[in-house]
Design a protein around this motif. Structure first.
Motif, PDB file in Angstrom:
ATOM      1  N   GLY A  39       0.789  -1.222  -0.072  1.00 17.76           N
ATOM      2  CA  GLY A  39       0.059  -0.192   0.043  1.00 17.76           C
ATOM      3  C   GLY A  39       0.896   1.262   0.016  1.00 17.76           C
ATOM      4  N   SER A  40       0.030   2.383   0.332  1.00 14.35           N
ATOM      5  CA  SER A  40       0.662   3.775   0.298  1.00 14.35           C
ATOM      6  C   SER A  40       1.483   4.306   1.370  1.00 14.35           C
ATOM      7  N   ASP A  41       1.115   3.217   2.585  1.00 11.22           N
ATOM      8  CA  ASP A  41       1.888   3.951   3.929  1.00 11.22           C
ATOM      9  C   ASP A  41       3.473   3.101   3.989  1.00 11.22           C
ATOM     10  N   PHE A  64      17.003   2.528   8.618  1.00 12.00           N
ATOM     11  CA  PHE A  64      17.973   1.481   8.021  1.00 12.00           C
ATOM     12  C   PHE A  64      16.893   0.290   7.502  1.00 12.00           C
ATOM     13  N   LEU A  65      15.776   0.293   7.804  1.00 10.33           N
ATOM     14  CA  LEU A  65      14.921  -0.366   7.387  1.00 10.33           C
ATOM     15  C   LEU A  65      13.564   0.131   6.965  1.00 10.33           C
ATOM     16  N   ALA A  66      13.064   0.018   5.684  1.00 14.73           N
ATOM     17  CA  ALA A  66      12.065   0.799   4.965  1.00 14.73           C
ATOM     18  C   ALA A  66      11.296  -0.028   4.203  1.00 14.73           C
ATOM     19  N   SER A  67      10.077  -0.117   4.148  1.00 12.45           N
ATOM     20  CA  SER A  67       9.115  -0.532   3.078  1.00 12.45           C
ATOM     21  C   SER A  67       9.217  -0.076   1.557  1.00 12.45           C
ATOM     22  N   ASP A  68       9.542   1.019   1.882  1.00 15.67           N
ATOM     23  CA  ASP A  68       9.939   1.732   0.418  1.00 15.67           C
ATOM     24  C   ASP A  68      11.575   2.057   0.226  1.00 15.67           C
ATOM     25  N   PRO A  69      12.050   1.371  -0.681  1.00 14.82           N
ATOM     26  CA  PRO A  69      13.451   1.464  -0.847  1.00 14.82           C
ATOM     27  C   PRO A  69      14.214   2.985  -0.937  1.00 14.82           C
ATOM     28  N   ASP A  70      13.346   3.703  -1.339  1.00 15.66           N
ATOM     29  CA  ASP A  70      13.657   5.221  -1.497  1.00 15.66           C
ATOM     30  C   ASP A  70      13.824   6.078  -0.180  1.00 15.66           C
ATOM     31  N   LEU A 101       0.214  10.467   8.686  1.00 16.91           N
ATOM     32  CA  LEU A 101       0.269  10.487  10.301  1.00 16.91           C
ATOM     33  C   LEU A 101       1.122   9.521  10.566  1.00 16.91           C
ATOM     34  N   GLU A 102       2.058  10.298  11.489  1.00 10.09           N
ATOM     35  CA  GLU A 102       3.327   9.510  12.120  1.00 10.09           C
ATOM     36  C   GLU A 102       2.856   8.883  13.272  1.00 10.09           C
ATOM     37  N   LEU A 103       3.197   7.444  13.460  1.00  7.36           N
ATOM     38  CA  LEU A 103       2.989   6.514  14.511  1.00  7.36           C
ATOM     39  C   LEU A 103       4.323   5.932  15.097  1.00  7.36           C
ATOM     40  N   VAL A 104       4.555   5.850  16.385  1.00  9.57           N
ATOM     41  CA  VAL A 104       5.932   5.520  16.779  1.00  9.57           C
ATOM     42  C   VAL A 104       5.505   4.149  17.789  1.00  9.57           C
ATOM     43  N   HIS A 105       6.335   2.981  17.427  1.00 17.48           N
ATOM     44  CA  HIS A 105       6.119   1.905  18.452  1.00 17.48           C
ATOM     45  C   HIS A 105       7.470   1.368  18.862  1.00 17.48           C
ATOM     46  N   ALA A 106       7.519   0.857  20.043  1.00 12.46           N
ATOM     47  CA  ALA A 106       8.806   0.306  20.539  1.00 12.46           C
ATOM     48  C   ALA A 106       9.149  -1.015  19.886  1.00 12.46           C
ATOM     49  N   THR A 107      10.536  -1.294  19.914  1.00  8.87           N
ATOM     50  CA  THR A 107      11.084  -2.444  19.239  1.00  8.87           C
ATOM     51  C   THR A 107      11.841  -3.408  20.299  1.00  8.87           C
ATOM     52  N   PRO A 108      12.282  -4.433  19.730  1.00  8.13           N
ATOM     53  CA  PRO A 108      12.905  -5.459  20.603  1.00  8.13           C
ATOM     54  C   PRO A 108      14.396  -4.714  21.100  1.00  8.13           C
ATOM     55  N   GLU A 109      14.909  -3.885  20.106  1.00  2.14           N
ATOM     56  CA  GLU A 109      15.871  -3.177  20.473  1.00  2.14           C
ATOM     57  C   GLU A 109      15.522  -1.869  21.127  1.00  2.14           C
ATOM     58  N   PRO A 110      16.151  -1.533  22.554  1.00  2.00           N
ATOM     59  CA  PRO A 110      15.600  -0.166  22.913  1.00  2.00           C
ATOM     60  C   PRO A 110      16.120   0.791  22.319  1.00  2.00           C
ATOM     61  N   THR A 111      17.191   1.054  21.609  1.00  3.01           N
ATOM     62  CA  THR A 111      17.581   2.241  20.768  1.00  3.01           C
ATOM     63  C   THR A 111      16.875   2.490  19.567  1.00  3.01           C
ATOM     64  N   TRP A 112      16.121   1.658  18.988  1.00  4.89           N
ATOM     65  CA  TRP A 112      15.405   1.798  17.863  1.00  4.89           C
ATOM     66  C   TRP A 112      13.969   1.839  17.958  1.00  4.89           C
ATOM     67  N   ARG A 113      13.525   2.685  16.912  1.00  4.39           N
ATOM     68  CA  ARG A 113      12.123   3.271  16.932  1.00  4.39           C
ATOM     69  C   ARG A 113      11.605   2.414  15.688  1.00  4.39           C
ATOM     70  N   LEU A 114      10.340   1.877  15.733  1.00  2.00           N
ATOM     71  CA  LEU A 114       9.507   1.294  14.846  1.00  2.00           C
ATOM     72  C   LEU A 114       8.507   2.469  14.277  1.00  2.00           C
ATOM     73  N   MET A 115       8.728   3.044  13.131  1.00  3.11           N
ATOM     74  CA  MET A 115       7.866   3.998  12.821  1.00  3.11           C
ATOM     75  C   MET A 115       6.927   4.016  11.607  1.00  3.11           C
ATOM     76  N   LEU A 116       5.442   4.345  11.485  1.00  2.75           N
ATOM     77  CA  LEU A 116       4.687   3.920  10.425  1.00  2.75           C
ATOM     78  C   LEU A 116       4.149   5.159   9.914  1.00  2.75           C
ATOM     79  N   LEU A 117       4.315   5.513   8.902  1.00  3.58           N
ATOM     80  CA  LEU A 117       3.655   6.773   8.263  1.00  3.58           C
ATOM     81  C   LEU A 117       2.648   6.486   7.470  1.00  3.58           C
ATOM     82  N   MET A 118       1.079   6.686   8.164  1.00  2.00           N
ATOM     83  CA  MET A 118       0.128   6.409   7.343  1.00  2.00           C
ATOM     84  C   MET A 118      -0.257   7.524   6.357  1.00  2.00           C
ATOM     85  N   ASP A 119      -0.777   7.004   5.354  1.00  2.00           N
ATOM     86  CA  ASP A 119      -1.140   8.096   4.250  1.00  2.00           C
ATOM     87  C   ASP A 119      -2.247   8.925   4.667  1.00  2.00           C
TER      88      ASP A 119
END
Length: 613
Positions: free
Chosen positions: A192-194, A206-212, A270-288
């Protein structure tokens, strides 16, 4: 009697205008709130799934360094390094790595020097490399374990590293490390577009659903963070450019509206942030944010129409009071206009609902058809591999039976030699046995790699290596049929964008067709020529057979078109091969040679190699 426009006091018009503005503003705010809550709920659910998949991918291979650390040969190699122990540990690590399907498994001493690695027999082998600058080495030595994400300085491929200290008699004597690829996690997110992102402590994506979006900075890179990245070579060979981020609203329920993008034209999310197994990482989801904008527009439009209707109704009542003297005729005309307006609105609404439902059904049907087509194509490609392996089965069986018979003879001789205490001769026999088993392992390994059923994955592929694997698979037949086989490959290896397994399948099919065509001729020459032309590479397979009939040539790559005897083939090999090359954005053409025979030419895009320091 004709009536003029309604004459309301100025304060009445001002009151209606203010009420309309307030109503539209309230509708806009409520629609935005509802739209954001819907996006938030959907995004939170997605983030939970993404975090679970990331946690699973990171923890799946965490046990491997500990397993390697328990191996006696590994401890012995760290205590007393030597060629024999190094080879034994290399083979062990290669087997464990292959069984676990991890990227690389390797062992380092306390100085960070690589003593053994599962890729010891590959061009990008880690053996002999100094990796002491990597943080995961120092973390394992100081704290017993380490975790790190970075780009390989040898392979250029990113991955996640688990490290584990290797102890012997209470002393840390080295480090075991496993590298895990997270490409499958990114591929699972690309829907999708997210945009799903994982950002490290330095603000680097360093990880992204869109390579750009990958390997960009989400926030300004601090000098200390840039220095740490440079010293650890975490993102070697990549220029970390900033993303364009503009905050457009304060946080709402922990989320905020941003305009973001990797180029000059950012989109709203819409920017959402979630915790990850690595405490210094942030899992983010940019919802269209487009669905929220559409909901706001529709709500404001509906509110405006409703207000207009209310105002018109008010004016109608007001005008009606003024038009009592006009009589029933004027009242009937006004009622007809009102009914016509409602009818048109209802018809338009029904048309829009029906059109939207039809569009959704067509989209779902197309997605199902595309999925069935992809599955059928993959199955057909795999069936082609199995057909080729079936044709080569007799030669492969002979290739395995010869070393098996030799193994039995050498084993029996070794037993007799042991009884006569001829240790040197026993050693020679064991050396020959080891060489034979290695040869058999290469044969079965090549067969396993060729027969593997895998999804299309474009990467840099060495043409020289692909041709070597094809020659190894068909070596027996080339020898039995007395084929004069030559390869003309540039001294510098040529790399192309392709899927290695499927490119080898196409080459095997072309070579097998050439061998089949030369069964009826006495002069049997098979030539493979590789050339570079600008940004393209060509691989030409030439034979000295009878060539291709003129009437067949235009239809050669159509399904079920074959020049073989009935029962010798279905005519799908070249059609499958042409489809595979097309997936690589390449071309496959056939022609007859003026001096006799046929030639098939594959053209693919060149992939220029960049070597790490």
């Amino acid at each position: 009697m004709l009536l003029g426009p309604p004459r309301l006091p100025l304060w009445a018009w001002a009151a209606m205008l203010c009420a309309a503005i307030v109503a539209v503003g309230v509708a806009w705010a409520v629609a935005q709130r509802i739209g954001i809550e819907r996006l938030h709920d959907t995004g939170t659910h997605k983030l939970d799934l993404y975090a679970a998949s990331l946690d699973s991918a990171l923890g799946k291979y965490e046990y491997l360094p500990a397993v390697a650390a328990l191996r006696d040969e590994v401890v012995a190699l760290l205590r007393n390094p030597g060629p024999k122990l190094e080879h034994a540990v290399n083979v062990y690590l290669s087997e464990v790595n292959a069984d676990a399907h991890s990227a690389v498994l390797y062992v380092l001493d306390r100085r960070g020097h690589t003593l053994a690695s599962s890729n010891w027999n590959e061009e990008a082998s880690f053996v002999g490399m100094d990796l002491g600058y990597r943080p995961y080495v120092r973390d394992a030595l100081d704290h017993g374990a380490g975790r790190f994400y970075g780009i390989g300085t040898t392979s250029g491929k990113p991955g996640f590293y688990h490290s584990q200290a290797i102890r012997d008699q209470g002393e840390v004597i080295g480090v075991a490390v496993v590298k895990v690829s997270l490409d499958h996690v990114e591929n699972a997110w690309s829907d999708g577009s997210d945009v799903a992102l994982v950002v490290d402590a330095s603000g680097v994506v360093f990880l992204a659903s869109d390579p750009d979006w990958k390997f960009k900075t989400y926030e300004p890179l601090l000098p200390a963070a840039a220095a740490a990245i440079e010293s650890s070579r975490q993102y070697a060979g990549v220029q970390l450019t900033p993303l364009r981020i503009a905050v457009q609203s304060p946080p709402i329920d922990g989320a905020r509206i941003v305009a973001a993008g990797p180029d000059e034209s950012p989109s709203r999310y819409l920017e959402l942030v979630h915790a990850t197994p690595e405490p210094t990482w942030r899992l983010m989801l940019l919802m269209d944010y487009a669905p929220v904008g559409a909901l706001i527009r529709n709500t404001v439009a509906f509110t405006t129409i409703a207000l207009a209707f209310v105002i018109l109704l008010f004016l109608f009542v007001y005008q009606r009071r003024r038009a009592i003297q006009v009589g029933l005729a004027a009242q009937e005309a006004l009622q007809q206009a009102y009914d016509e307006l409602e009818r048109k609105v209802a018809e338009r609404t029904a048309d829009l609902v029906a059109t939207n439902a039809q569009l959704n059904r067509e989209i779902a049907e197309r997605e199902r058809a595309e999925l069935v087509l992809r599955e059928a194509q993959d199955a057909l490609i795999h069936a082609g591999k199995m057909a080729v392996l079936g044709q080569m089965s007799a030669g492969i069986t002979h290739e395995l039976n010869q070393p098996l018979a030799a193994l039995r003879t050498l084993s029996d001789n070794a037993r007799v030699l042991l009884t006569t205490n001829r240790i040197d001769d026993v050693r020679k026999n064991l050396t020959l046995i080891s060489q034979l088993t290695e040869r058999m392992g290469k044969i079965t390994g090549q067969l396993k790699a060729f027969a593997r059923k895998s999804a299309l994955q474009l990467c840099r592929v060495s043409v020289r290596r692909a041709l070597g694997n094809v020659q190894a698979l068909l070596e027996r037949r080339l020898r039995d049929e007395q084929i004069v086989f030559t390869q003309d490959v540039p001294a510098d290896d040529v790399t192309v964008w392709a899927d290695a397994n499927r490119l080898e399948q196409v080459l095997v099919n072309l070579v097998v067709n050439a061998l089949d065509s030369m069964k009826i001729v006495s002069l049997r020459h098979l030539d493979i020529v590789v050339r570079e032309r600008g940004d393209r590479a060509s691989i030409t397979v030439r034979d000295t057979g009878p060539g291709i009939a003129k009437e067949v040539l235009p239809r050669l790559f159509e399904p079920f078109v074959t020049t073989k005897e009935p029962g010798a083939g279905l005519g799908l090999g070249l059609a499958i091969s042409s489809g595979i090359i097309g997936e690589f954005s390449g071309s496959l053409v056939a022609a007859n040679r003026p001096e006799g025979g046929a030639e098939f030419t594959i053209e693919l895009a060149l992939a220029r190699e960049t070597h790490d320091a």
